[in-house]
Motif scaffolding. Structure first.
Motif, PDB file in Angstrom:
ATOM      1  N   MET A   1      -9.697  -1.349  -6.136  1.00  0.00           N
ATOM      2  CA  MET A   1      -8.642  -0.395  -6.190  1.00  0.00           C
ATOM      3  C   MET A   1      -7.720  -0.759  -5.324  1.00  0.00           C
ATOM      4  O   MET A   1      -8.041  -1.166  -4.023  1.00  0.00           O
ATOM      5  CB  MET A   1      -9.212   0.955  -5.808  1.00  0.00           C
ATOM      6  N   LEU A   2      -6.452  -0.732  -5.603  1.00  0.00           N
ATOM      7  CA  LEU A   2      -5.385  -1.124  -4.670  1.00  0.00           C
ATOM      8  C   LEU A   2      -4.993  -0.068  -3.589  1.00  0.00           C
ATOM      9  O   LEU A   2      -4.407   1.124  -4.117  1.00  0.00           O
ATOM     10  CB  LEU A   2      -4.099  -1.411  -5.348  1.00  0.00           C
ATOM     11  N   LEU A   3      -5.235  -0.303  -2.510  1.00  0.00           N
ATOM     12  CA  LEU A   3      -4.918   0.605  -1.177  1.00  0.00           C
ATOM     13  C   LEU A   3      -3.359   0.773  -1.181  1.00  0.00           C
ATOM     14  O   LEU A   3      -2.742   1.702  -1.061  1.00  0.00           O
ATOM     15  CB  LEU A   3      -5.724   0.177  -0.013  1.00  0.00           C
ATOM     16  N   LEU A   4      -3.059  -0.569  -0.387  1.00  0.00           N
ATOM     17  CA  LEU A   4      -1.464  -0.579   0.198  1.00  0.00           C
ATOM     18  C   LEU A   4      -0.870  -1.261  -1.080  1.00  0.00           C
ATOM     19  O   LEU A   4      -1.171  -2.778  -1.340  1.00  0.00           O
ATOM     20  CB  LEU A   4      -1.589  -1.014   1.326  1.00  0.00           C
ATOM     21  N   ASP A   5       0.298  -0.920  -1.410  1.00  0.00           N
ATOM     22  CA  ASP A   5       1.131  -1.952  -2.222  1.00  0.00           C
ATOM     23  C   ASP A   5       2.713  -1.882  -1.700  1.00  0.00           C
ATOM     24  O   ASP A   5       3.308  -0.907  -2.058  1.00  0.00           O
ATOM     25  CB  ASP A   5       1.063  -1.384  -3.701  1.00  0.00           C
ATOM     26  N   ILE A   6       3.096  -2.726  -1.204  1.00  0.00           N
ATOM     27  CA  ILE A   6       4.408  -2.889  -0.629  1.00  0.00           C
ATOM     28  C   ILE A   6       5.451  -3.941  -1.350  1.00  0.00           C
ATOM     29  O   ILE A   6       5.003  -4.910  -1.318  1.00  0.00           O
ATOM     30  CB  ILE A   6       4.539  -3.016   1.035  1.00  0.00           C
ATOM     31  N   LYS A   7       6.538  -3.555  -1.716  1.00  0.00           N
ATOM     32  CA  LYS A   7       7.400  -4.511  -2.466  1.00  0.00           C
ATOM     33  C   LYS A   7       8.676  -4.451  -1.588  1.00  0.00           C
ATOM     34  O   LYS A   7       9.358  -3.239  -1.545  1.00  0.00           O
ATOM     35  CB  LYS A   7       7.641  -4.248  -3.605  1.00  0.00           C
ATOM     36  N   ASN A   8       9.325  -5.755  -1.418  1.00  0.00           N
ATOM     37  CA  ASN A   8      10.519  -5.734  -0.663  1.00  0.00           C
ATOM     38  C   ASN A   8      10.631  -4.866   0.600  1.00  0.00           C
ATOM     39  O   ASN A   8      11.802  -4.194   0.720  1.00  0.00           O
ATOM     40  CB  ASN A   8      11.666  -5.691  -1.524  1.00  0.00           C
ATOM     41  N   LEU A   9       9.841  -4.984   1.519  1.00  0.00           N
ATOM     42  CA  LEU A   9      10.080  -4.350   2.870  1.00  0.00           C
ATOM     43  C   LEU A   9      11.035  -4.850   3.712  1.00  0.00           C
ATOM     44  O   LEU A   9      10.916  -5.991   3.859  1.00  0.00           O
ATOM     45  CB  LEU A   9       8.448  -4.244   3.437  1.00  0.00           C
ATOM     46  N   LEU A  71      -2.401   4.372  -2.102  1.00  0.00           N
ATOM     47  CA  LEU A  71      -3.263   4.805  -3.173  1.00  0.00           C
ATOM     48  C   LEU A  71      -2.246   5.479  -4.152  1.00  0.00           C
ATOM     49  O   LEU A  71      -2.526   6.818  -4.603  1.00  0.00           O
ATOM     50  CB  LEU A  71      -4.077   6.027  -2.289  1.00  0.00           C
ATOM     51  N   GLY A  72      -1.345   4.787  -4.567  1.00  0.00           N
ATOM     52  CA  GLY A  72      -0.499   5.248  -5.605  1.00  0.00           C
ATOM     53  C   GLY A  72       0.663   6.350  -5.175  1.00  0.00           C
ATOM     54  O   GLY A  72       1.572   6.485  -6.119  1.00  0.00           O
ATOM     55  N   GLN A  73       0.628   6.867  -3.779  1.00  0.00           N
ATOM     56  CA  GLN A  73       1.716   7.724  -3.458  1.00  0.00           C
ATOM     57  C   GLN A  73       2.677   6.881  -2.570  1.00  0.00           C
ATOM     58  O   GLN A  73       2.391   6.096  -1.752  1.00  0.00           O
ATOM     59  CB  GLN A  73       1.205   8.807  -2.509  1.00  0.00           C
ATOM     60  N   ASP A  74       4.113   7.058  -2.931  1.00  0.00           N
ATOM     61  CA  ASP A  74       5.057   6.359  -2.369  1.00  0.00           C
ATOM     62  C   ASP A  74       5.384   6.966  -0.916  1.00  0.00           C
ATOM     63  O   ASP A  74       6.209   8.015  -0.767  1.00  0.00           O
ATOM     64  CB  ASP A  74       6.226   6.295  -3.095  1.00  0.00           C
ATOM     65  N   LEU A  75       4.857   6.498   0.301  1.00  0.00           N
ATOM     66  CA  LEU A  75       4.960   6.902   1.594  1.00  0.00           C
ATOM     67  C   LEU A  75       6.419   7.184   2.000  1.00  0.00           C
ATOM     68  O   LEU A  75       6.952   8.485   2.731  1.00  0.00           O
ATOM     69  CB  LEU A  75       4.259   6.151   2.702  1.00  0.00           C
ATOM     70  N   LEU A  76       7.440   6.456   1.492  1.00  0.00           N
ATOM     71  CA  LEU A  76       8.673   6.483   2.130  1.00  0.00           C
ATOM     72  C   LEU A  76       9.486   7.700   1.563  1.00  0.00           C
ATOM     73  O   LEU A  76      10.344   8.375   1.821  1.00  0.00           O
ATOM     74  CB  LEU A  76       9.501   5.481   1.821  1.00  0.00           C
ATOM     75  N   ARG A  77       8.758   8.234   0.354  1.00  0.00           N
ATOM     76  CA  ARG A  77       9.616   9.394  -0.185  1.00  0.00           C
ATOM     77  C   ARG A  77       8.783  10.600  -0.202  1.00  0.00           C
ATOM     78  O   ARG A  77       9.362  11.573  -0.981  1.00  0.00           O
ATOM     79  CB  ARG A  77       9.848   9.067  -1.942  1.00  0.00           C
TER      80      ARG A  77
END
Length: 331
Positions: A1-9, A71-77
């Motif tokens: 399962m993907l915990l952390l997924d960051i794109k273009n930080l 866990l599928g939730q976008d923290l920045l939003r």
């Protein structure tokens, strides 16, 4: 399962002269039970990435990303309060210089008990005081501190850096986090103590399935205890992939230079041979080169390097370079 997924930080610093881009469009992912290393020279942005994940950067820093999922939730939003609840529940971080991170006015027992959430205490509410103390003792034993009575009644300045670092680890694992971030956990420690701490972090991953993000500038130590590796240079992600593959067949000139600079990775190195080093030094944030930031120091730099290369997948790992090494060798 993907915990952390960051794109273009992207992490930018507000200054009187304008925004300075300290971290430039970094892609990053971490799976459940994975141990990933994040390496690079001092000033490459490793700690900024870690602090952005746990949300402790001050308002001078502007953090943006196309995707910042936990866990599928976008923290920045998410609202800031909800973001803090998720991070405090699931993510823990060990900072550099533990003696400065601990409260010098409180004994270790008080600080360790404060880090233990009620959710991990099994018993009635009137038993919590005793249960919390037992949990604190158990945590010290878990990180290898046997003389708990002396340590619990001591202030941080009365203890060695190695003991303080173990206490920081005990405080971090008190809430059983899904992700443990260790930012330069062995700075200023003896080599034997460093090995103990690395083995301790590895044991949490193997026995509890805890994901670990190990941040360090010491490539040889990180490579020994991680499954995957990400390499940063001056705020840009230059290469990422399986640790063994990355060490045996690096694609980026900077990764290749890091490996060549470590004697342990050079089996045929003759005694008293000068170690390999790239010319120049890492640029300051105020004078960042355009395009590929390694360009002024890169032995393979060409005209195309004034444009920022995109992160591409090659040979089962990712590289951000216009002229990857293995590709050039194949030609």
């Amino acid at each position: 399962m993907l915990l952390l997924d960051i794109k273009n930080l992207t992490i930018e610093l507000e200054t009187p002269e304008g925004l300075i881009r300290a971290v430039d469009r970094v892609n990053f992912s971490l799976r459940e039970g994975e141990t990933r290393g994040l390496v690079g020279e001092s000033g490459s942005g490793k700690s900024l990435v870690a602090k952005a994940i746990v949300g402790v950067l001050n308002r001078r820093w502007k953090v943006t990303a196309d995707r910042f999922n936990w866990l599928g939730q976008d923290l920045l939003r998410l609202p800031q309060q909800q973001q803090r609840q998720i991070i405090s529940r699931d993510i823990a971080m060990i900072y550099q210089e533990p003696s400065r991170s601990l409260d010098p006015t409180a004994i270790i027992l008080e600080q360790l008990e404060e880090a233990i959430p009620n959710s991990v205490l099994i018993g009635h509410w009137w038993q919590r005081s005793g249960l919390r103390r037992k949990k604190a003792i158990a945590l010290l034993h878990k990180v290898g501190i046997k003389d708990h009575q002396t340590v619990l009644q001591s202030y941080p300045y009365q203890l060695s850096e190695g003991i303080c670092q173990k206490i920081m680890i005990a405080m971090a694992i008190a809430k059983n986090p899904k992700l443990l971030i260790a930012d330069e956990p062995t700075t200023a420690l003896e080599s034997t103590t460093q090995a103990q701490l690395f083995r301790l972090l590895a044991s949490f991953n193997q026995l509890k399935g805890m994901s670990v993000l190990l941040i360090s500038h010491e490539l040889e130590s990180v490579a020994r205890y991680t499954q995957n590796l990400s390499v940063l240079y001056c705020g840009q992600l230059v290469e990422a992939g399986d640790t063994h593959e990355l060490l045996t067949a690096p694609l980026h000139p900077y990764t290749d230079a890091l490996i060549k600079s470590v004697p342990e990775f050079q089996a045929d190195l003759v005694a008293k041979t000068p170690l390999y080093a790239l010319p120049g030094s890492i640029p300051t944030l105020q004078h960042l080169p355009i395009g590929c930031r390694l360009g002024p120091r890169c032995p393979n730099a060409r005209r195309e390097c004034v444009k920022t290369p995109s992160l591409e997948r090659q040979q089962n790992h990712y590289v951000s370079c216009h002229f990857p090494l293995q590709q050039g060798a194949a030609k």
